[in-house]
Design an enzyme around this catalytic site. Structure first.
Site, PDB file in Angstrom:
ATOM      1  CB  CYS A   1      18.539  54.217  31.899  1.00  0.00           C
ATOM      2  SG  CYS A   1      17.609  53.243  33.098  1.00  0.00           S
TER       3      CYS A   1
ATOM      4  CB  CYS B   1      14.287  53.559  29.401  1.00  0.00           C
ATOM      5  SG  CYS B   1      14.569  53.904  31.150  1.00  0.00           S
TER       6      CYS B   1
ATOM      7  CG  ASP C   1      -7.098  39.441  40.982  1.00  0.00           C
ATOM      8  OD1 ASP C   1      -7.947  38.541  40.849  1.00  0.00           O
ATOM      9  OD2 ASP C   1      -5.978  39.238  41.483  1.00  0.00           O
TER      10      ASP C   1
ATOM     11  CB  CYS D   1      18.351  50.523  30.559  1.00  0.00           C
ATOM     12  SG  CYS D   1      16.722  51.052  30.018  1.00  0.00           S
TER      13      CYS D   1
ATOM     14  CG  ASP E   1      -9.030  32.308  40.689  1.00  0.00           C
ATOM     15  OD1 ASP E   1      -9.229  33.506  40.996  1.00  0.00           O
ATOM     16  OD2 ASP E   1      -7.933  31.896  40.278  1.00  0.00           O
TER      17      ASP E   1
END
Lengths: 483, 483
Positions: free
Chosen positions: B282, B279, B88, B277, B123
């Site tokens: 978790c 994962c 960015d 979850c 921008d």
């Protein structure tokens, strides 16, 4: 008390079931352990979140070696687990093979002897759409056997819990009769049996009806086991209707053919481009990698995934109960298949039953579709508004909460007195604006408005209506003026 | 070709974006790496499923040490990664602080120099609801800077890709103008900027409108980056509308305050009774255990969960595209919040655009709610039926597929000629029966029937209607008889 309820939402609840081998927090799933098959061992089940297991006492009874070992060491040492273990009786074999070589008293005593935590009598799981005469005959035998089992348990003064299965095929009146008879017997867990063929055929509407028939009879304080149901696609619906215990052989059976469970359906492993899961299996392997692993190891990995995702679903459901968002959760899940959608929408015919169970105060009301209108919060609101008393001669009703008015008009809820516009449910309801909400949600509001205006025919109402609302506010009684 | 599309569904697609550091499969999420903060390191990001990262060249440029190192070793060695890295430009800082101490050409050249894979010009992200005059002035500067960046890249003959951000605040015409100007500039990736404040405020309807405005201008072959969007709650909608790249700082920012991402919203860790979850985080810890871990380590664990769940959502979306069930998937996800529901229902106003993108043949059509009616499969079916030519004098129409008829009447689809009743979409559609489906689904069918009957006013139609259908089959033209 064997079963203690700690949290409630919809007809679902979080509960604690006391067994000889410790407390189990419900809703929960009991992984089926087949003592003849070397798959994921009982001792490993805790890792996935299992708090209680289920196995088949008939299989143990029929196999000389297993039987000797079970009698000698007890069921728990046979399976090498310290978790509570429920035992099935051979009913499943009865359903599949039509016959079993054991008597009810024999298999009940055997379950007692080996130290089962929850004993199941030899009930007869009549298949769906059976002849009525057969269903009733089966049911009579089932009830007789349940009474016998109860006597045996009482006589022996043992601490094992007793399950009293409810049968009756697809006949509402037989399911209700079975439930009536069951509740007279002193049991601890009330399984609803004979639903597996319905679930396998996606006949979810029948299962929902059966559960609701049973729940309309069995007291709310009794734990309900939906026997043979363990696929995550149906768990949230079953819990929301008041089921507490589930058992899953699916995790293992499905793994055999590379069938991968998800809460929105079963996938064949080779149809999966990406694994839609992050469990310890799916975060380690890609779909492609899993397919390359040799069959036996892959079967265990898929079985493990199936367990992880099933217990993840249980945790999501429990979390939804805790935060009183179970309706919202179910309303998402039923979009996994149109048959689930229609099955759930039957709750509109059971509003009284739902109102008995569903807590009256929650934090939020998120509208998701027409079935949100069937929630008890909505019917209770409409009832409350019917009892509002009016003292002034003239009132204002606004379709926008930005205007200061005596009443507000909202989709789903209809007329909302200003003092109810800050509190649950109408005041804490989030829903799409009129132009993006379903017709039913506006119709129910406008119909409620019409009744309200007619009831208070001696008062005058000035309705300040925005945009699309104006199209709906037609054919109103004369005491209302739309501005 | 920098971007190659391999699979399509709804307006979404799976694509391959070629960058100097390798191919990236889209849709994908770029984790934001803050080179100043020691959190989850870039090298670890592959494990979660990241294929490309994003960092801020302005932060590097402004910090003497980082800048020297980046210039000397290059961006990738600075971050210690071999993944492609987008940079960015400081636009974000411009939005937050209103000013940056760097010129466009300067920051573009710097990004080139350090070897960014995707360069972003400076921008101006005009905030939502800005004054029109400001929005237009900002946009003119943005376009000028984009042209300058394009010239600089071309002159240097470098292989870096160039992003051409699209701005215009909440003004449809400015978004379209920005898109018109952007597509004239030779870019590689087209980010839609300035949407973060809208997403943060749950103004999903505005974001959906902005994406659709942009997509109505930008050719389908260009990759779209929804800049700053990375919360899993919106990913499926954005992909279904044709966005390909996302970036997530949320995983880290949210982890700081124990905010736990889920595809149905953000949860505070201390509100979680169970972790919804499986994962690697978790499945290892319970909610309670996580809360006991000291802050710094917990922040990393929550950040890791946030990444796992975000990439799980990406995989689910990709799988849905592969099996052409993205509409069904999105229709489940939008039930996470009523604002998502209304945002998505705007697609009914963009049917032509959707038809351009959505594949015309799929395997299945699962009805989930009124927004299913807005799918291109439905409008295409209605168009096809308008072109059916009839030769006989008398025809039968049945509401049940069990009757053998010339035509069938189905919710959503209306009149279905027998030969279309075996094929996608009407023949492969699953939906609730009339008594459980939304009014709109029946109304659209009955209206289509009326038009069909009127069009073929010289033919006679015998309609065999079941149960609830009969209530809807009223006010039909004279050439129809309901039996």
């Amino acid at each position: 008390m064997t079963f203690e309820i700690t949290n409630k939402d919809a007809m679902g609840r979080i509960g604690k079931l006391k067994t000889p081998h410790g407390r189990v927090e419900t809703p929960t799933l009991m992984p089926v352990i087949n003592p003849n098959i070397d798959f994921i061992p009982a001792e490993k089940m805790k890792r996935f979140g299992a708090q209680i297991l289920i196995t088949n006492s008939y299989i143990i009874y029929r196999s000389g070696d297993l039987r000797d070992m079970a009698v000698e060491k007890g069921l728990h040492r046979l399976l090498e687990t310290d978790l509570p273990v429920m035992t099935d009786s051979g009913s499943y074999q009865l359903m599949i093979y039509g016959d079993v070589e054991v008597k009810n008293a024999e298999v009940v005593k055997f379950q007692q002897m080996i130290g089962s935590d929850i004993i199941v009598p030899l009930d007869i799981p009549t298949p769906p759409d059976a002849d009525y005469s057969r269903a009733i005959a089966d049911l009579e035998i089932t009830i007789e056997r349940e009474r016998e089992a109860s006597r045996l348990i009482k006589e022996s003064n043992s601490e094992n819990l007793l399950a009293i299965p409810i049968q009756g095929s697809t006949y509402s009146e037989l399911r209700k009769r079975s439930a009536e008879e069951s509740k007279k017997i002193d049991g601890d867990v009330y399984p609803i049996g004979g639903v597996v063929p319905l679930l396998d055929d996606y006949r979810f509407s029948d299962v929902v009806r059966i559960i609701l028939d049973v729940k309309s009879v069995i007291p709310s304080s009794y734990p309900i086991h939906l026997f043979g149901a363990g696929h995550p696609i149906f768990l949230s619906i079953a819990v929301a209707l008041g089921c507490d215990l589930f058992d899953s052989a699916a995790y293992a059976l499905y793994a055999k053919d590379d069938r991968y469970l998800t809460p929105y359906g079963t996938k064949k492993l080779n149809e999966l481009h990406c694994l839609p899961c992050s469990c310890p299996v799916c975060s380690q392997y890609s779909a492609e990698e899993l397919l390359k692993i040799e069959k036996e190891e892959r079967e265990i990995l898929v079985g493990e995934h199936n367990l992880w995702i099933s217990f993840e679903e249980i945790r999501k459901i429990k979390q939804a109960i805790k935060e009183n968002s179970l309706f919202e959760f179910v309303e998402k899940r039923i979009r996994s298949h149109p048959s689930l959608l229609s099955s759930w929408r039957q709750i509109k015919n059971y509003s009284t039953l739902l109102e008995e169970y569903d807590p009256s105060t929650k934090r939020q009301f998120f509208y998701t579709g027409i079935e949100s209108i069937y929630r008890p919060a909505v019917s209770r609101h409409h009832e409350r508004v019917k009892n509002v008393e009016l003292e002034k001669d003239e009132y204002t009703i606004s379709t926008s909460s930005e205007n200061n008015s005596d009443f507000y008009l909202k989709p789903v809820f209809g007329v909302v007195p200003a003092e109810m516009n800050e509190v649950y449910p109408a005041g804490h309801a989030e829903m799409p604006p009129v132009e993006y909400i379903e017709n039913e949600a506006v119709d129910v509001a406008v119909n409620a408005l019409r009744s309200f205006l007619r009831k208070h025919h001696d008062k005058k109402f000035i309705i300040r209506a925005d945009g699309v609302w104006r199209e709906y506010l037609i054919e109103l009684p004369d005491n209302a003026v739309v501005e």
